[in-house]
Design a protein around this motif. Structure first.
Motif, PDB file in Angstrom:
ATOM      1  N   LYS A 554       0.841  -1.197   0.000  1.00 51.99           N
ATOM      2  CA  LYS A 554       0.000   0.000   0.000  1.00 51.99           C
ATOM      3  C   LYS A 554       0.875   1.246   0.000  1.00 51.99           C
ATOM      4  CE  LYS A 554      -4.018  -1.769   2.596  1.00 51.99           C
ATOM      5  NZ  LYS A 554      -4.768  -1.617   3.875  1.00 51.99           N
ATOM      6  N   ASP A 555       1.988   1.168   0.755  1.00 56.31           N
ATOM      7  CA  ASP A 555       2.872   2.320   0.878  1.00 56.31           C
ATOM      8  C   ASP A 555       3.602   2.637  -0.419  1.00 56.31           C
ATOM      9  OD1 ASP A 555       2.120   2.581   3.464  1.00 56.31           O
ATOM     10  OD2 ASP A 555       3.996   1.910   4.361  1.00 56.31           O
ATOM     11  N   VAL A 556       3.720   1.669  -1.308  1.00 51.27           N
ATOM     12  CA  VAL A 556       4.332   1.927  -2.617  1.00 51.27           C
ATOM     13  C   VAL A 556       3.557   3.033  -3.322  1.00 51.27           C
ATOM     14  CG1 VAL A 556       4.763   0.948  -4.914  1.00 51.27           C
ATOM     15  CG2 VAL A 556       5.261  -0.406  -2.865  1.00 51.27           C
ATOM     16  N   ILE A 557       2.248   3.049  -3.105  1.00 56.91           N
ATOM     17  CA  ILE A 557       1.361   4.004  -3.773  1.00 56.91           C
ATOM     18  C   ILE A 557       1.109   5.246  -2.923  1.00 56.91           C
ATOM     19  CG2 ILE A 557      -0.958   4.300  -4.750  1.00 56.91           C
ATOM     20  CD1 ILE A 557      -0.967   1.266  -5.294  1.00 56.91           C
ATOM     21  N   THR A 558       1.025   5.081  -1.597  1.00 52.90           N
ATOM     22  CA  THR A 558       0.584   6.177  -0.734  1.00 52.90           C
ATOM     23  C   THR A 558       1.707   6.929  -0.018  1.00 52.90           C
ATOM     24  OG1 THR A 558       0.263   4.646   1.127  1.00 52.90           O
ATOM     25  CG2 THR A 558      -1.621   5.019  -0.331  1.00 52.90           C
ATOM     26  N   ASN A 559       2.828   6.287   0.231  1.00 52.75           N
ATOM     27  CA  ASN A 559       3.906   6.958   0.943  1.00 52.75           C
ATOM     28  C   ASN A 559       4.547   8.039   0.073  1.00 52.75           C
ATOM     29  OD1 ASN A 559       6.905   7.236   1.924  1.00 52.75           O
ATOM     30  ND2 ASN A 559       5.827   6.240   3.615  1.00 52.75           N
ATOM     31  N   GLU A 560       4.941   9.150   0.685  1.00 46.49           N
ATOM     32  CA  GLU A 560       5.507  10.245  -0.090  1.00 46.49           C
ATOM     33  C   GLU A 560       6.792   9.852  -0.800  1.00 46.49           C
ATOM     34  OE1 GLU A 560       6.416  13.462   2.485  1.00 46.49           O
ATOM     35  OE2 GLU A 560       7.795  12.326   3.757  1.00 46.49           O
ATOM     36  N   ASN A 561       7.456   8.826  -0.321  1.00 42.45           N
ATOM     37  CA  ASN A 561       8.657   8.325  -0.991  1.00 42.45           C
ATOM     38  C   ASN A 561       8.407   7.032  -1.753  1.00 42.45           C
ATOM     39  OD1 ASN A 561      10.424  10.380  -0.096  1.00 42.45           O
ATOM     40  ND2 ASN A 561      10.546   9.414   1.925  1.00 42.45           N
ATOM     41  N   GLY A 562       7.134   6.672  -1.885  1.00 44.48           N
ATOM     42  CA  GLY A 562       6.796   5.450  -2.591  1.00 44.48           C
ATOM     43  C   GLY A 562       7.120   5.544  -4.067  1.00 44.48           C
ATOM     44  N   SER A 563       7.460   4.428  -4.663  1.00 49.67           N
ATOM     45  CA  SER A 563       7.857   4.428  -6.082  1.00 49.67           C
ATOM     46  C   SER A 563       6.666   4.427  -7.022  1.00 49.67           C
ATOM     47  CB  SER A 563       8.729   3.211  -6.378  1.00 49.67           C
ATOM     48  OG  SER A 563       8.003   2.015  -6.123  1.00 49.67           O
ATOM     49  N   GLY A 564       5.455   4.230  -6.500  1.00 48.92           N
ATOM     50  CA  GLY A 564       4.294   4.117  -7.380  1.00 48.92           C
ATOM     51  C   GLY A 564       3.198   5.121  -7.123  1.00 48.92           C
ATOM     52  N   ARG A 565       3.575   6.357  -6.773  1.00 51.59           N
ATOM     53  CA  ARG A 565       2.552   7.341  -6.434  1.00 51.59           C
ATOM     54  C   ARG A 565       1.707   7.790  -7.623  1.00 51.59           C
ATOM     55  NH1 ARG A 565       4.746  12.109  -4.212  1.00 51.59           N
ATOM     56  NH2 ARG A 565       6.846  11.558  -4.904  1.00 51.59           N
ATOM     57  N   SER A 566       2.176   7.563  -8.831  1.00 53.95           N
ATOM     58  CA  SER A 566       1.365   7.932 -10.000  1.00 53.95           C
ATOM     59  C   SER A 566       0.173   7.003 -10.194  1.00 53.95           C
ATOM     60  CB  SER A 566       2.228   7.911 -11.266  1.00 53.95           C
ATOM     61  OG  SER A 566       3.127   8.974 -11.278  1.00 53.95           O
ATOM     62  N   ALA A 567       0.148   5.903  -9.454  1.00 52.25           N
ATOM     63  CA  ALA A 567      -0.976   4.965  -9.549  1.00 52.25           C
ATOM     64  C   ALA A 567      -2.040   5.233  -8.494  1.00 52.25           C
ATOM     65  CB  ALA A 567      -0.464   3.532  -9.401  1.00 52.25           C
ATOM     66  N   ALA A 568      -1.832   6.235  -7.669  1.00 49.97           N
ATOM     67  CA  ALA A 568      -2.755   6.507  -6.562  1.00 49.97           C
ATOM     68  C   ALA A 568      -4.144   6.875  -7.060  1.00 49.97           C
ATOM     69  CB  ALA A 568      -2.199   7.621  -5.689  1.00 49.97           C
ATOM     70  N   ILE A 569      -5.151   6.299  -6.429  1.00 48.07           N
ATOM     71  CA  ILE A 569      -6.558   6.609  -6.713  1.00 48.07           C
ATOM     72  C   ILE A 569      -7.201   6.975  -5.391  1.00 48.07           C
ATOM     73  CG2 ILE A 569      -8.750   5.729  -7.610  1.00 48.07           C
ATOM     74  CD1 ILE A 569      -7.107   3.681  -9.216  1.00 48.07           C
ATOM     75  N   SER A 570      -7.691   8.177  -5.283  1.00 53.96           N
ATOM     76  CA  SER A 570      -8.205   8.691  -4.020  1.00 53.96           C
ATOM     77  C   SER A 570      -9.310   7.806  -3.445  1.00 53.96           C
ATOM     78  CB  SER A 570      -8.745  10.115  -4.217  1.00 53.96           C
ATOM     79  OG  SER A 570      -9.273  10.610  -3.011  1.00 53.96           O
ATOM     80  N   GLY A 571      -9.122   7.406  -2.193  1.00 51.13           N
ATOM     81  CA  GLY A 571     -10.146   6.653  -1.481  1.00 51.13           C
ATOM     82  C   GLY A 571     -10.189   5.170  -1.772  1.00 51.13           C
ATOM     83  N   LEU A 572      -9.406   4.693  -2.740  1.00 46.29           N
ATOM     84  CA  LEU A 572      -9.470   3.280  -3.104  1.00 46.29           C
ATOM     85  C   LEU A 572      -8.439   2.470  -2.315  1.00 46.29           C
ATOM     86  CD1 LEU A 572     -10.737   1.161  -5.049  1.00 46.29           C
ATOM     87  CD2 LEU A 572      -8.796   1.582  -6.573  1.00 46.29           C
ATOM     88  N   TYR A 573      -8.886   1.362  -1.756  1.00 40.89           N
ATOM     89  CA  TYR A 573      -7.966   0.458  -1.069  1.00 40.89           C
ATOM     90  C   TYR A 573      -7.255  -0.395  -2.125  1.00 40.89           C
ATOM     91  CZ  TYR A 573     -10.633   1.740   3.101  1.00 40.89           C
ATOM     92  OH  TYR A 573     -11.226   2.436   4.123  1.00 40.89           O
ATOM     93  N   GLN A 574      -5.972  -0.181  -2.246  1.00 48.46           N
ATOM     94  CA  GLN A 574      -5.212  -0.893  -3.265  1.00 48.46           C
ATOM     95  C   GLN A 574      -3.753  -1.016  -2.834  1.00 48.46           C
ATOM     96  OE1 GLN A 574      -4.895   1.290  -6.963  1.00 48.46           O
ATOM     97  NE2 GLN A 574      -4.614   3.246  -5.946  1.00 48.46           N
ATOM     98  N   ALA A 575      -3.049  -1.900  -3.514  1.00 48.16           N
ATOM     99  CA  ALA A 575      -1.627  -2.113  -3.249  1.00 48.16           C
ATOM    100  C   ALA A 575      -0.962  -2.467  -4.566  1.00 48.16           C
ATOM    101  CB  ALA A 575      -1.442  -3.238  -2.235  1.00 48.16           C
ATOM    102  N   GLY A 576       0.354  -2.326  -4.633  1.00 44.66           N
ATOM    103  CA  GLY A 576       1.031  -2.653  -5.886  1.00 44.66           C
ATOM    104  C   GLY A 576       2.522  -2.447  -5.810  1.00 44.66           C
ATOM    105  N   LYS A 577       3.180  -2.694  -6.934  1.00 39.91           N
ATOM    106  CA  LYS A 577       4.632  -2.573  -6.988  1.00 39.91           C
ATOM    107  C   LYS A 577       5.065  -2.118  -8.380  1.00 39.91           C
ATOM    108  CE  LYS A 577       8.790  -2.847  -5.434  1.00 39.91           C
ATOM    109  NZ  LYS A 577       9.159  -1.802  -6.406  1.00 39.91           N
ATOM    110  N   THR A 578       6.085  -1.259  -8.385  1.00 39.54           N
ATOM    111  CA  THR A 578       6.668  -0.761  -9.624  1.00 39.54           C
ATOM    112  C   THR A 578       7.859  -1.616 -10.034  1.00 39.54           C
ATOM    113  OG1 THR A 578       8.031   0.684  -8.288  1.00 39.54           O
ATOM    114  CG2 THR A 578       6.009   1.631  -9.194  1.00 39.54           C
ATOM    115  N   GLY A 579       8.284  -1.421 -11.265  1.00 39.43           N
ATOM    116  CA  GLY A 579       9.480  -2.119 -11.744  1.00 39.43           C
ATOM    117  C   GLY A 579      10.031  -1.463 -12.990  1.00 39.43           C
TER     118      GLY A 579
END
Length: 775
Positions: A554-579
C-alpha cells in the motif's frame, strides 16, 4: 447248363446270406450340423444384439433440424455476458442456393466423396465393405471412406469432431440421423447443405466463399480444374490449400479428376487437360472476405481471442471446423476501456506509436482473465504478437514481493519492520557490485521502507537469507516454473508475463490462494455437450504473508517516498509494486540518464489484479528507451483502468487475520506473524549511510556464486548485449529504473526463462548484470 427249375439268385437272397456288420458312424455329420447351428445362432444373436444396440443408441441421438444443416460450422466466441464477440469462419461464408451450384461441381463432389450417393439411403453397406477392403489392400484412390456424403453432413451439423468422440455410440447415431436426413430431404438439398457447410481452409466455410477467396470468382465462373480443386479440399483443407501447399493441392485435384473420369462424368481427355493446368492458375493474391464482427471489435479483443484459441488448442478442441460455442470470462467493458486507454491520446501521452504495452487483468477470487491487451497501434494485423503473455522481458522490481519478501515472511517469519541492510554489496564469488537506484546507501532500514522505495540491495540480501531453494518453492506455488536454476539476481527481476504476474499478485489480494489464470469458462460442442472449466485454488502462502505484503505494498502508492505514487486513486484500497529495468553499463552512454528498457506496474484491489508492461519491442534500437518521466506510463494505464473497474465493484479494505499481530513502530502500524515478533532491531535511522557506493560488501558470505556475465532473453532483438550491475530507481513519483535482475549467479550465467501454458520460453542473449531492478 442250368436248369430252369433252379432258383435264381436275387439281390435280396444275397443280402440275406450276408452277415450283418457294424454300421458306419455318423457322428461327424451331426457334429458339423451342431457347430453350423451354433455359428448361425451366434450370428443371428449378434445381429439382433447389434440392431438392439443400434436402436438403443438411436433413441438418444440429438435432433437435427434444417437450421442445423444449413448453418455454418464456425466457432462462436462469447463474452462473460453471453454476447457473441467473434465467429471464426462465419465472417467468411457466402451461402449459395442449389440452383446456382454448377452441375459439374456437384459431380466432382459426388465422385470424390460418395460415388453411390444417388443410390444409397444415407448409409451404404456396400461402401463400408468396400472402404474396409480398400484400406486393407491399399487399392483405394484415397477418395472413398466409410461415411457417405450424408453422414459427413450430419457429422458437420450436430456432432463434435474431436477424436475422443469417435465412439460406437456416435457412429450409430450418425448413421441413424443420416437415414432420417435422406428420408426428409432431397439429394439436391443435401448437396446444397454440404457444399455450403464444409471448411475450406484459411477461416473460409463453403465452396462459394472459397471460390471468391482463392480465385476471386463465383462458382459458376470456375473452370473444371478449379472446381475439382475445391471438391477435393474438404478432406484436409489446410494441406490441400493451393496457395501454401501447391504440391499436395495438385495431387489431390488430380485424384478428383481421375475419379470423375472413372465415373464417366468427364472424359479421360478432359481429365488430362485439366491435370496439365497449374494449380496456381487463377489464384488471387488479395482475398475478398466479409465480416460478421466489426473490424473495430476485432481489434479490441484481438489479443484476448488469440489466447482463447491457444487455450482451446491446449484442451484438444478443433476451432476450424468444430462448430463450437466458446464462453469466455471477457468483461467487454473492461476490455474496451483498456483498449481505449492504450490506443488513444485521451488518457496517457505516449512518446510514439512504437511504444508498446502488454497488460492482463485477473479476478483474484477465481483466476478468471477478464481483459487482456497485447499491444497498441497494431494496425490491421490479426493474432499478432501478444505482449501480455511474452516472457522475454525482465519484470524488474515487481519480482521483489514474489521472490524476496514473500518467502521471507512465509519461511523466516520476517515482520514488516524487519531490519534489513542497505549497505555495499558484492555478489558472492564475483567482483560485481550491486547498487541502488541512487547509488547511495541508507544503512539499516525496515523491510517496509526497502520495499516501497524499491531498494535493490536489501531485497537481494533478503533473498540471500531465504535461499534460492525456498524462494523457488514459493514461486512454484504461484504458478511459476523455470527452465534454469534461479539466482540472486532474479530477486530483482524475473522473466514472466503480465498474465503470470497478475495471477501471482492476485494471491496477495485474496489472502494467499493461487488460481491459475484462464479465459475459457465453458465449451459447447455441436452435439450439445457442455464442458465447463474453472481454476481450483491452491494455498500458495499463509494469510499472514498475503496480508503483510499487501500492507507494505500500500505504501508503494501512498507513501511520499513510494515508487508508485502515480498509480494513486483517491479513497481506493489498493496495493502494488513498480518495476523498471535499466540498460547495461556498456549501453548507458547511448541513452539519457535515467532511461530504462522496461517499465512495469502491477497492482490490485480485493476485486481485480492488473499487471502492465510498457517498453519497445526493439529496446536497443536508437531512441527506443523509456525516459525517466515515461516510466510513469505503466502506472497511469493501471490507474485509469482500475478507476473504471472500481466504479463497478465494492471498495473494501483488507483485515488482518488472527495469525497477525499489530504493533506500533516509529508512529507506524507494523505487523508480525503472531508468535514471531522478531528479534531484530526496529531502528530506522541510518547511522551507516554513505554515498561512497564503492565500499566493500559488509554482508556475510553466501554459498551462491556468480559470473560477471548473465544471459537474458529477448525474442524481439535476438542480439547479444552485456549488462553490468548498475541500476536506477528514483524516489520521485514513478521512476525507478532498474535493472537487470537477470544475471545468474552460479556457474551458469544465464537467466531463467519462465515456462507457462500461456507463453513460450524465450531465446537467450547475453547481457551483464544490470543492477537494480525497478522503477
Amino acid at each position: 447248363m442250368s436248369s430252369h427249375n433252379e432258383p435264381r439268385e436275387t439281390r435280396m437272397s444275397r443280402n440275406a446270406d450276408r452277415k450283418p456288420g457294424p454300421k458306419k458312424p455318423r457322428h461327424g455329420w451331426r457334429t458339423f450340423r451342431r457347430i453350423l447351428f451354433v455359428f448361425v445362432a451366434i450370428i443371428v444373436l449378434g445381429l439382433l444384439a447389434g440392431a438392439g444396440l443400434f436402436f438403443y443408441y438411436a433413441q438418444s441421438a440429438p435432433k437435427i433440424s434444417q437450421s442445423a444443416l444449413s448453418s455454418d460450422a464456425s466457432t462462436r466466441i462469447y463474452d462473460a455476458n453471453g454476447k457473441v464477440i467473434s465467429r471464426l469462419g462465419a465472417q467468411n461464408r457466402t451461402y449459395v442456393k442449389s440452383k446456382n451450384i454448377p452441375k459439374m461441381l456437384e459431380k466432382a463432389v459426388v465422385s470424390t466423396e460418395d460415388r453411390r450417393f444417388y443410390k444409397n439411403n444415407g448409409i451404404d453397406p456396400v461402401r463400408i465393405i468396400g472402404a474396409a477392403f480398400a484400406n486393407v489392400t491399399g487399392s483405394s484412390l484415397g477418395m472413398q471412406g466409410g461415411s457417405t456424403l450424408t453422414q459427413q453432413l450430419v457429422k458437420l451439423s450436430v456432432f463434435s469432431t474431436a477424436a475422443s468422440d469417435r465412439t460406437l455410440k456416435r457412429k450409430a447415431q450418425e448413421a441413424w440421423l443420416a437415414l432420417k436426413v435422406d428420408h426428409n430431404y432431397s439429394k439436391q438439398q443435401i448437396l446444397e447443405y454440404y457444399i455450403n457447410k464444409v471448411y475450406m481452409g484459411n477461416g473460409v466455410y463453403g465452396m462459394q466463399t472459397a471460390a471468391q477467396y482463392y480465385y476471386g470468382k463465383k462458382l459458376s465462373k470456375l473452370n473444371l480444374a478449379q472446381m475439382a480443386q475445391l471438391a477435393g479440399m474438404p478432406q484436409r483443407p489446410s494441406l490441400y490449400d493451393p496457395i501454401h501447399y501447391p504440391k499436395y493441392a495438385k495431387q489431390r485435384r488430380d485424384l478428383v479428376l481421375e475419379a470423375m473420369a472413372k465415373n464417366k462424368v468427364i472424359t479421360s481427355a478432359q481429365a488430362k487437360a485439366a491435370e496439365a493446368t497449374s494449380v496456381k492458375t487463377g489464384v488471387v493474391k488479395n482475398h475478398n472476405t466479409t465480416s460478421a464482427t466489426s473490424a473495430h471489435t476485432t481489434k479490441v479483443v484481438d489479443a484476448y481471442l488469440k489466447q482463447v484459441y491457444q487455450e482451446l488448442k491446449n484442451k484438444g478442441y478443433n476451432t476450424t471446423n468444430g462448430g463450437l460455442k466458446v464462453y469466455t470470462n471477457l468483461d467487454m467493458g473492461a476490455q474496451k476501456k483498456l483498449y481505449n486507454i492504450v490506443n488513444t491520446d485521451n488518457y496517457v501521452d505516449f512518446p510514439s506509436s512504437k511504444f508498446q504495452v502488454g497488460s492482463t487483468i485477473v479476478n483474484p477470487n477465481n483466476g478468471k482473465v477478464v481483459a487482456m491487451i497485447g499491444g497498441r497501434k497494431t494496425g490491421n494485423v490479426s493474432f499478432g504478437l501478444n505482449r501480455a503473455v511474452q516472457t522475454d522481458r525482465s519484470s524488474a522490481s515487481t519480482a521483489k514481493p514474489l521472490m524476496d519478501y514473500g518467502p521471507a515472511i512465509e519461511y523466516l517469519y520476517y515482520p514488516t519492520y524487519e531490519s534489513v541492510k542497505d549497505t555495499a554489496f558484492t555478489y558472492p564469488g564475483t567482483t560485481k557490485k550491486l547498487y541502488d537506484w541512487d547509488k547511495e546507501y541508507q544503512g539499516t532500514i525496515t523491510m517496509r521502507k526497502a520495499l516501497y522505495e524499491s531498494r535493490n540491495i536489501p531485497a537481494v540480501r533478503t533473498l540471500q537469507n531465504v535461499g534460492i531453494k525456498k524462494a523457488t518453492t514459493f514461486l512454484k506455488g504461484l504458478g511459476m516454473t523455470f527452465d534454469k536454476t534461479l539466482t540472486l539476481q532474479n530477486g530483482i527481476g524475473l522473466y514472466i508475463s503480465s498474465e503470470q504476474e497478475a495471477a501471482a499478485y492476485a494471491a496477495f489480494a485474496n489472502g494467499g490462494t493461487y488460481y491459475k489464470p484462464y479465459l475459457v469458462s465453458k465449451v459447447v460442442t455441436q452435439d450439445g455437450k457442455s464442458h465447463k472449466y474453472s481454476s481450483n485454488g491452491n494455498k500458495a502462502m499463509s494469510s499472514a504473508t498475503a496480508f503483510m505484503l499487501t500492507d507494505m505494498m500500500k505504501d508503494v502508492i501512498t507513501n511520499e517516498n513510494g515508487s508508485g505514487r502515480s498509480a494513486a486513486i483517491s479513497g481506493l484500497y489498493q496495493a502494488g509494486k513498480t518495476g523498471t529495468d535499466s540498460y547495461p553499463d556498456d549501453y548507458a552512454d547511448k541513452v539519457p540518464d535515467g532511461a530504462t528498457m522496461d517499465s512495469w506496474f502491477t497492482g490490485y484491489t480485493k476485486n481485480y489484479a492488473i499487471s502492465v508492461w510498457t517498453g519497445y519491442d526493439k529496446q536497443f534500437q536508437t531512441g527506443h528507451y523509456v525516459s525517466e518521466s515515461q516510466t510513469s506510463i505503466a502506472q497511469k494505464i493501471y490507474k485509469y483502468e482500475m478507476t473504471y473497474l472500481a466504479s463497478k465493484s465494492t471498495n473494501s479494505n483488507w483485515t488482518a487475520p488472527s495469525t497477525v499481530t499489530a504493533t506500533k513502530k516509529n508512529n507506524t502500524t507494523e505487523y508480525y506473524v503472531t508468535g514471531h515478533p522478531g528479534t531484530v532491531s526496529d531502528t530506522t535511522s541510518d547511522t551507516t549511510s554513505s554515498s561512497q557506493y564503492g565500499s566493500t560488501n559488509t554482508s556475510s558470505s553466501s554459498a551462491y556464486s556468480s559470473n560477471s556475465q548473465v544471459t537474458t532473453s529477448s525474442s524481439s532483438t535476438g542480439t547479444s548485449t552485456t549488462e553490468s550491475s548498475s541500476s536506477k530507481e528514483s524516489s520521485s513519483t514513478e521512476q525507478r529504473p532498474s535493472g537487470g535482475s537477470d544475471d545468474d549467479d552460479d556457474t551458469n550465467s544465464s537467466s531463467a526463462t519462465t515456462t507457462s501454458s500461456s507463453s513460450s520460453s524465450a531465446t537467450s542473449t547475453t547481457t551483464t548484470n544490470n543492477d537494480e531492478a525497478d522503477d
